[in-house]
Design a protein around this motif. Structure first.
Motif, PDB file in Angstrom:
ATOM      1  N   HIS A 110       0.809  -1.158  -0.135  1.00 34.09           N
ATOM      2  CA  HIS A 110      -0.126   0.051   0.011  1.00 34.09           C
ATOM      3  C   HIS A 110       0.836   1.309  -0.143  1.00 34.09           C
ATOM      4  O   HIS A 110       0.503   2.430  -0.764  1.00 34.09           O
ATOM      5  N   ALA A 111       2.056   1.215   0.733  1.00 35.67           N
ATOM      6  CA  ALA A 111       2.908   2.297   0.889  1.00 35.67           C
ATOM      7  C   ALA A 111       3.375   2.674  -0.496  1.00 35.67           C
ATOM      8  O   ALA A 111       3.695   3.797  -0.706  1.00 35.67           O
ATOM      9  N   THR A 161      -7.481  -2.673   3.173  1.00 33.88           N
ATOM     10  CA  THR A 161      -7.990  -1.727   1.812  1.00 33.88           C
ATOM     11  C   THR A 161      -7.646  -0.351   2.361  1.00 33.88           C
ATOM     12  O   THR A 161      -7.802  -0.031   3.348  1.00 33.88           O
ATOM     13  N   ARG A 162      -7.249   0.409   1.302  1.00 36.14           N
ATOM     14  CA  ARG A 162      -6.949   1.889   1.564  1.00 36.14           C
ATOM     15  C   ARG A 162      -7.565   2.446   0.158  1.00 36.14           C
ATOM     16  O   ARG A 162      -8.242   1.988  -0.927  1.00 36.14           O
ATOM     17  N   ASN A 163      -7.753   3.768   0.298  1.00 40.19           N
ATOM     18  CA  ASN A 163      -8.427   4.641  -0.855  1.00 40.19           C
ATOM     19  C   ASN A 163      -7.478   5.607  -1.194  1.00 40.19           C
ATOM     20  O   ASN A 163      -6.914   6.496  -0.411  1.00 40.19           O
ATOM     21  N   TYR A 164      -7.680   5.984  -2.611  1.00 44.22           N
ATOM     22  CA  TYR A 164      -6.607   6.804  -3.488  1.00 44.22           C
ATOM     23  C   TYR A 164      -7.563   7.595  -4.146  1.00 44.22           C
ATOM     24  O   TYR A 164      -8.501   7.234  -4.614  1.00 44.22           O
ATOM     25  N   CYS A 165      -7.089   8.804  -4.507  1.00 44.06           N
ATOM     26  CA  CYS A 165      -7.606   9.930  -5.520  1.00 44.06           C
ATOM     27  C   CYS A 165      -6.327  10.536  -6.114  1.00 44.06           C
ATOM     28  O   CYS A 165      -5.616  11.188  -5.413  1.00 44.06           O
ATOM     29  N   VAL A 166      -6.367  10.633  -7.474  1.00 49.58           N
ATOM     30  CA  VAL A 166      -5.457  11.394  -8.168  1.00 49.58           C
ATOM     31  C   VAL A 166      -6.043  12.989  -8.234  1.00 49.58           C
ATOM     32  O   VAL A 166      -7.143  12.951  -8.949  1.00 49.58           O
ATOM     33  N   GLY A 167      -5.575  13.801  -7.584  1.00 45.48           N
ATOM     34  CA  GLY A 167      -6.190  15.229  -7.607  1.00 45.48           C
ATOM     35  C   GLY A 167      -7.301  15.417  -6.437  1.00 45.48           C
ATOM     36  O   GLY A 167      -7.199  14.461  -5.543  1.00 45.48           O
ATOM     37  N   GLU A 168      -8.042  16.255  -6.907  1.00 50.13           N
ATOM     38  CA  GLU A 168      -9.286  16.542  -5.681  1.00 50.13           C
ATOM     39  C   GLU A 168     -10.425  15.610  -6.076  1.00 50.13           C
ATOM     40  O   GLU A 168     -11.129  15.705  -7.150  1.00 50.13           O
ATOM     41  N   ALA A 169     -10.985  15.100  -4.939  1.00 49.66           N
ATOM     42  CA  ALA A 169     -11.997  14.213  -5.033  1.00 49.66           C
ATOM     43  C   ALA A 169     -13.251  14.892  -4.922  1.00 49.66           C
ATOM     44  O   ALA A 169     -13.445  15.986  -4.516  1.00 49.66           O
TER      45      ALA A 169
END
Length: 374
Positions: A166-167, A244-252
């Protein structure tokens, strides 16, 4: 990492025999799978030919194996248990062999392991007419769900390995790539981090995040889209990881950020509520009530979590309707989720262990939304 003798102690078969007797079973019949590995350390191949640990409630246990598998069985941890290994030839009927050696009357009861193939269950039914078959899991589940210190150490090692993956997700997750491309990189990293096998890779981007078991597709990930990454594997020890982790490229999107904040508060509260004596349904309610109060109750569509050990999903299940009190040594996931079909989803998952005076989280990467630069 604990030595195999600590992870798979030699007294487990005897403990299982005692538990079988207390449950009114005359014997346990255990074919290849997690129960056999738990009892003997032997990760036997699941073949059409019968391999079966026969553990009478009273009497000496023995392992029935195809003759061509006998060298592998002897070379496995079984060889150090002092267990009789009975090899059968291609022309023999192994079910009749077991029936002939089993001290079970026509009205006896045997426990067959929960993952035994139907064709083997039915062959035993024919070889032991009148003998009732029950699930061995009702006996073995109680043993398996209380983890020893060595098992907790193995789960901690698995947790650290999946945390390392995840890291590094930010190296691969970016707009313009497909979920499948990102998933392939993650799968390679799961093995590189020390796992023996990749059990699952979920990369749910945008609306695909609203499907909890989505896995991978050829959908291209877009900027500003939240992505759910749920991954796990099995270590050489046999013990599993799942986080489980959550990601976003830019602003969600703003509504996603609101839902995620509620989810994070709920999951954190649940992790902090783990302690001996709290029931599975009470722990489920800690997070579910917070999510429901915020208006997303009907969007949390699954249980809070599942036990973990030699299987990714095993007892105890953290679910409404289960009055099972948690006990020290129980290990399970805490993974509430919020899913808005057609739009987005979010899930935060850690493995936790109930200790003598509280709980211990085995996944230590930050739980906040990970914002990646495009």
């Amino acid at each position: 990492m604990a030595h195999d003798a600590q992870l798979y102690p030699a007294d487990r078969i005897a403990r299982a025999q005692k538990a079988a007797a207390e449950a009114g079973l005359d014997a346990l019949l255990i074919s290849p799978g997690p129960d056999l590995r738990y009892l003997t350390g032997y990760q036997a191949l699941p073949l059409e030919r019968l391999t079966c640990l026969v553990a009478p409630a009273n009497g000496d246990p023995f392992l029935v194996v195809p003759l061509l598998e006998q060298p592998a069985a002897e070379a496995s941890p079984v060889g150090g248990l002092g267990l009789e290994i009975v090899g059968w030839r291609e022309t023999e009927d192994p079910y009749a062999l077991v029936a002939g050696r089993l001290p079970v009357g026509p009205e006896g009861r045997v426990g067959v392991d929960n993952h035994m193939w139907a064709e083997k269950v039915l062959a035993f039914r024919a070889a032991l007419p009148g003998v009732e078959q029950a699930l061995a899991g009702e006996v073995l589940g109680a043993l398996r769900m209380r983890k020893s210190a060595a098992e907790v150490a193995a789960l901690r090692e698995a947790g650290a390995a999946i945390d390392a993956v995840h890291a590094a997700v930010g190296q691969w997750l970016r707009p313009g790539r497909t979920e499948r491309e990102v998933g392939r990189d993650i799968a390679d990293a799961i093995l590189a981090a020390g796992h023996e096998t990749v059990d699952f890779v979920i990369v749910g981007s945008g609306p695909n995040g609203a499907s909890p078991h989505h896995e991978l597709s050829d959908r291209v990930i877009g900027a500003g889209e939240p992505v759910v990454v749920d991954i796990g594997g099995t270590m050489p020890s046999g013990y599993c990881s799942d986080s489980t982790r959550n990601y976003c490229v830019g602003e969600a999107p703003a509504e996603y950020l609101r839902a995620f904040g509620i989810l994070l508060a709920a999951q954190t509260a649940q992790c902090e509520s783990v302690r001996p004596g709290i029931t599975a349904e009470q722990l489920d309610a800690v997070g579910r009530d917070l999510i429901t109060e915020a208006g997303y109750g009907d969007r949390f569509i699954h249980r809070t979590g599942h036990g973990i050990g030699l299987e990714t999903h095993e007892e105890p299940y953290i679910v409404s309707g289960s009055a099972r009190p948690l006990e020290p040594g129980m290990a399970f996931s805490i993974e509430p989720g919020i899913y808005l079909p057609g739009r987005f989803g979010a899930r935060i998952e850690d493995i936790a262990v109930c200790t003598e005076d509280g709980g211990d989280r085995l996944n230590l990467t930050p739980r906040d939304l990970v914002r990646l630069d495009g």
